[in-house]
Enzyme design. Sequence first.
Site, short mmCIF file in Angstrom:
data_model
loop_
_atom_site.label_atom_id
_atom_site.label_comp_id
_atom_site.label_asym_id
_atom_site.label_seq_id
_atom_site.Cartn_x
_atom_site.Cartn_y
_atom_site.Cartn_z
N CYS A 120 -13.56 1.66 -14.68
CA CYS A 120 -14.11 3.01 -14.47
C CYS A 120 -12.94 4.00 -14.44
CB CYS A 120 -14.91 3.06 -13.18
SG CYS A 120 -15.94 4.53 -13.04
N CYS A 136 -25.49 2.46 -11.57
CA CYS A 136 -24.73 3.69 -11.82
C CYS A 136 -25.65 4.82 -12.30
CB CYS A 136 -23.65 3.42 -12.86
SG CYS A 136 -22.65 4.88 -13.19
N CYS A 163 -19.00 -2.90 -17.41
CA CYS A 163 -18.92 -2.64 -15.96
C CYS A 163 -19.87 -3.54 -15.17
CB CYS A 163 -19.26 -1.17 -15.71
SG CYS A 163 -19.29 -0.77 -13.97
N ASP A 216 -9.77 5.83 -1.87
CA ASP A 216 -8.58 6.38 -2.53
C ASP A 216 -9.04 7.05 -3.83
OD1 ASP A 216 -9.13 4.33 -4.28
OD2 ASP A 216 -7.06 3.64 -4.43
N GLU A 249 0.83 -1.21 0.00
CA GLU A 249 0.00 0.00 0.00
C GLU A 249 0.86 1.26 0.00
OE1 GLU A 249 -3.05 0.33 -0.57
OE2 GLU A 249 -3.64 -1.76 -0.51
N CYS A 261 -18.03 1.47 -19.70
CA CYS A 261 -19.32 1.26 -19.02
C CYS A 261 -20.02 -0.02 -19.48
CB CYS A 261 -20.22 2.46 -19.22
SG CYS A 261 -19.55 3.96 -18.51
N TYR A 304 -6.65 5.89 4.84
CA TYR A 304 -6.79 4.93 3.75
C TYR A 304 -5.93 3.68 3.99
CZ TYR A 304 -5.66 2.36 -0.32
OH TYR A 304 -5.41 1.30 -1.14
#
Length: 414
Positions: free
Chosen positions: A214, A230, A224, A160, A58, A221, A142
Amino acid sequence: APVPPPAAHHFSDPAEVEALRRNLLAWYDRCQRDLPWRALAATEPDADRRGYAVWVSEIMLQQTQVATVIDYYNRWMQKWPTLQALAQASLEEVNELWAGLGYYSRGKRLQEAARKVVSELAGHMPRTAEDLQKLLPGVGRYTAGAIASIAYGQATGVVDGNVIRVLCRLRCIGADSSSPAVIDRLWDMANTLVDRSRPGDFNQALMELGATVCVPKAPLCGECPVKQHCQARRRKLFGKPTPVPDVEDCGVGDCPLCLPATEPWDSSLGVTNFPRKSAKKQPRAMRTATCVLERKGSCGGLEYLIVQRPSSGLLAGLWEFPSLPLAQDLQEKERELLADHFQGWIGQPVAAKGLRFIGEVTHIFSHIHQTYVVYSLPMDGDVTLAPASSPSRWVTEEEFHASAVSTAMKKVLE
Ligand code: SF4
């Protein structure tokens, strides 16, 4: 007190939340990228090692592309497979391995925090997001959420850059996505959505969706897995705001989360109307004179003088060619100033006219647009370094590349 968000910008239907979790996790199980830290987090039986492995990944992934991180991560985990091993490393070794990854204070803070875990926490990683954030230097909200959910299964969300983009699109949040009010709402939403039985996978799936589907400019899309949830897509297809059952005036009044009236929906942008950000601050321009001093080494090849930067501030502890930041109004005198500056290292006067101008190198750090004005100075005979305030040494080209030097300095040598 902050105004609660209109329901249109949240997930209030438990059945929809369930469906979204199911769809996203099924997609993740099918499509997730094969990444070394994922394999470690899934198979490492020792909880401290698991937390450490996620933590390192991370920190490396902050502001850095996955493809760049993989090699650094593998080398790091090979060299320091445990917190205890990292706690014993020197900062010099950490900087050497980190060289080229950028944002160097990350490596230093990681090592300081590992020392703290070993000396003050008996070598055991904190297990909750709250404790991770409280007890580990350099671990923010985070990173704490990511470690707690991925390594320890805590049902806590993460936010994030990727998650911000996905959630703003899912719920048509068009207010400035870096504002504290919007960020607070996104954390609420992430905590509502996170899957209770697979929180680590869910969080990684949401981030993966932002990284691969995305995406900022041309989201896919059609492929997705959460397109039916959405609102941005719905708005693009049907050309009007989503019907809002319980907040009638959302989108036409002064909703704090909608697109601002001054910059309304632009149909040519489609879903990329979201998220909206305030204009970025321009990076500060800086000019630094730097000089590559070279001498003939004992084996016949060239050697270069490098000096170490202070242990705090930008590029802390890294090595560089002797350099001198220049005030804007002193540029005409930079050659003289640089020559004076060198005397501190080589202990003998340097004639300004001996400095050969090579060219300029620009490098963008996070907030600085740095221009290096590059000179070279060949030295004759045996040059002995004067005892100076910062460490310095002569290196061959090969040693230079193995040292803890920034990408900017590699550009300078080139
Ligand atoms: Fe993003 Fe498009 Fe999926 Fe909406 S449908 S979440 S905009 S990729």
